[in-house]
Write an enzyme that holds these catalytic residues in place. Sequence first.
Site, mmCIF file in Angstrom:
data_model
loop_
_atom_site.group_PDB
_atom_site.id
_atom_site.type_symbol
_atom_site.label_atom_id
_atom_site.label_comp_id
_atom_site.label_asym_id
_atom_site.label_seq_id
_atom_site.Cartn_x
_atom_site.Cartn_y
_atom_site.Cartn_z
ATOM 1 N N HIS A 171 2.027 3.024 -9.025
ATOM 2 C CA HIS A 171 1.640 1.815 -9.558
ATOM 3 C C HIS A 171 3.079 1.228 -9.569
ATOM 4 O O HIS A 171 3.332 0.035 -9.962
ATOM 5 C CB HIS A 171 0.649 1.090 -9.849
ATOM 6 C CG HIS A 171 -0.615 1.951 -9.060
ATOM 7 N ND1 HIS A 171 -0.878 1.659 -8.092
ATOM 8 C CD2 HIS A 171 -1.545 2.151 -9.171
ATOM 9 C CE1 HIS A 171 -1.797 2.041 -6.921
ATOM 10 N NE2 HIS A 171 -2.764 2.733 -7.945
ATOM 11 N N LEU A 184 11.231 -20.844 -5.096
ATOM 12 C CA LEU A 184 9.915 -19.795 -4.021
ATOM 13 C C LEU A 184 8.713 -20.018 -5.014
ATOM 14 O O LEU A 184 8.448 -19.283 -6.166
ATOM 15 C CB LEU A 184 10.827 -18.300 -4.354
ATOM 16 C CG LEU A 184 9.662 -17.282 -4.068
ATOM 17 C CD1 LEU A 184 9.330 -17.047 -2.566
ATOM 18 C CD2 LEU A 184 10.535 -15.480 -4.675
ATOM 19 N N ARG A 197 -5.177 -2.266 8.981
ATOM 20 C CA ARG A 197 -6.185 -2.743 8.855
ATOM 21 C C ARG A 197 -5.506 -3.801 7.834
ATOM 22 O O ARG A 197 -4.518 -4.186 7.471
ATOM 23 C CB ARG A 197 -7.121 -2.003 8.013
ATOM 24 C CG ARG A 197 -6.705 -0.935 6.640
ATOM 25 C CD ARG A 197 -8.192 -0.627 6.779
ATOM 26 N NE ARG A 197 -7.569 0.496 5.609
ATOM 27 C CZ ARG A 197 -7.776 2.070 5.830
ATOM 28 N NH1 ARG A 197 -8.065 2.706 6.938
ATOM 29 N NH2 ARG A 197 -7.203 2.903 4.945
ATOM 30 N N ASP A 216 1.758 -1.354 -0.446
ATOM 31 C CA ASP A 216 0.139 0.072 -0.137
ATOM 32 C C ASP A 216 0.499 1.515 0.175
ATOM 33 O O ASP A 216 2.388 1.575 0.812
ATOM 34 C CB ASP A 216 -1.047 -0.208 0.804
ATOM 35 C CG ASP A 216 -2.010 1.222 1.603
ATOM 36 O OD1 ASP A 216 -2.568 1.551 -0.240
ATOM 37 O OD2 ASP A 216 -2.785 1.325 2.369
ATOM 38 N N GLU A 261 -12.546 -4.991 -3.187
ATOM 39 C CA GLU A 261 -13.279 -3.395 -3.451
ATOM 40 C C GLU A 261 -12.366 -2.052 -4.072
ATOM 41 O O GLU A 261 -12.648 -1.809 -4.490
ATOM 42 C CB GLU A 261 -12.969 -3.070 -1.589
ATOM 43 C CG GLU A 261 -14.046 -4.060 -1.350
ATOM 44 C CD GLU A 261 -13.633 -5.226 -0.863
ATOM 45 O OE1 GLU A 261 -14.428 -6.110 -1.524
ATOM 46 O OE2 GLU A 261 -12.441 -5.887 -0.447
HETATM 47 C C1 IPE Z 1 -5.752 -2.695 0.051
HETATM 48 O O1 IPE Z 1 -5.033 -1.533 0.206
HETATM 49 C C2 IPE Z 1 -5.088 -3.245 -1.210
HETATM 50 C C3 IPE Z 1 -4.457 -3.759 -1.927
HETATM 51 C C4 IPE Z 1 -3.074 -3.155 -1.514
HETATM 52 C C5 IPE Z 1 -4.181 -4.355 -3.902
HETATM 53 P P1 IPE Z 1 -5.886 -0.373 -0.446
HETATM 54 O O2 IPE Z 1 -5.582 0.960 -0.958
HETATM 55 O O3 IPE Z 1 -7.400 -0.428 -1.453
HETATM 56 O O4 IPE Z 1 -6.943 -0.237 0.745
HETATM 57 P P2 IPE Z 1 -7.639 0.265 1.873
HETATM 58 O O5 IPE Z 1 -8.909 0.780 1.107
HETATM 59 O O6 IPE Z 1 -7.199 1.725 2.325
HETATM 60 O O7 IPE Z 1 -7.902 0.216 2.628
HETATM 61 C C1 IPE Z 2 -1.803 -0.207 -3.324
HETATM 62 O O1 IPE Z 2 -1.339 1.180 -3.769
HETATM 63 C C2 IPE Z 2 -2.081 -0.676 -4.925
HETATM 64 C C3 IPE Z 2 -3.080 -0.806 -5.317
HETATM 65 C C4 IPE Z 2 -4.711 -0.740 -4.256
HETATM 66 C C5 IPE Z 2 -3.685 -1.231 -6.441
HETATM 67 P P1 IPE Z 2 -2.663 2.446 -3.384
HETATM 68 O O2 IPE Z 2 -2.994 2.583 -5.052
HETATM 69 O O3 IPE Z 2 -4.365 2.001 -2.629
HETATM 70 O O4 IPE Z 2 -2.053 3.467 -2.871
HETATM 71 P P2 IPE Z 2 -2.665 4.726 -1.708
HETATM 72 O O5 IPE Z 2 -3.253 4.037 -0.613
HETATM 73 O O6 IPE Z 2 -3.643 4.935 -2.367
HETATM 74 O O7 IPE Z 2 -1.737 5.713 -1.270
HETATM 75 MG MG MG Z 3 -4.328 2.697 -0.761
#
Ligand code: IPE
Ligand code: IPE
Ligand code: MG
Length: 264
Positions: free
Chosen positions: A43, A137, A197, A26, A73
């Site tokens: 990304h 792995l 979380r 994340d 989600e």
């Molecule tokens: C969780 O990250 C899902 C992935 C890393 C693929 P999110 O950024 O979607 O989670 P929330 O919405 O903050 O809980």
């Molecule tokens: C996690 O990074 C990648 C995916 C959920 C695909 P985020 O895109 O959720 O990055 P933040 O949480 O907005 O910084």
């Molecule tokens: Mg995120």
Amino acid sequence: MLPFASSTRHVPSTSDVPRHVAIIMDGNGRWAKKRLLPRIAGHRRGVETVRRVVRMCLERGIEYLTLFAFSSENWRRPAEEVSLLMQLFVRALKVEVGKLDHNGVRLRVIGDLSRFDPELRALIRASEERTERNSRLVLTVAANYGGRWDILQAVNRMRLSGQDSGGAWNEDDLAPHLAMSYAPEPDLFIRTGGEKRISNFLLWQLAYSELHFTDVLWPEFDSAAFEAALESYRLRERRFGRTSEQVAGCPAAAGQLTGLRSDA
Ligand code: IPE
Ligand code: IPE
Ligand code: MG
């Protein structure tokens, strides 16, 4: 029969190095925002971190690495971001599968793939087949994955399996139908990006995993950050419901404590 013991049915044997590390990657969006870049730039950087983490796992003899790439989600995000993420997934698969294969990595993808377009599904299947004989792995990518989806699909498959429940299903009936029944439960869970979380990741499998949360954003997750997570894991006492004395294998001390308590 499951190849690996369930942490709630048996006490698994553990060591200082986790066998299975599961990561919520994340913070890509925030990394990009800080630099006034579009989210997709974060990304893209994130894919480089994946490469780095796979290499670190290979170097450290970690056997299973599971990465949350797209949650059930995440479809709620703007259509453009979802579409760019899918393109990035396709490109990363095409570019990386040869290197993964060369390094003895077996790729597996878990999640509800029915919502992906046929090109991506075919690519996933081909990449899994190409690497299926590798065992150094096991890299699992969770895509359109949700912990609740996993439990429900396992329940449905268990019911359809024709197996007799004998009146009530138990854990051993259900567990073989979970998406990751081929792997031991994660020893170490890491979430980057500062949120504390689970976000519907491996709900069943994380029952006794050690949790490590770091503020480091995924594109900046480097060997120092990974080492900090492994060090924190080394310092944990994994009790699986038992007392410290039992873990230390020192029944006399355990007896003393019980004695003290009953005297009090
Ligand atoms: C969780 O990250 C899902 C992935 C890393 C693929 P999110 O950024 O979607 O989670 P929330 O919405 O903050 O809980
Ligand atoms: C996690 O990074 C990648 C995916 C959920 C695909 P985020 O895109 O959720 O990055 P933040 O949480 O907005 O910084
Ligand atoms: Mg995120």
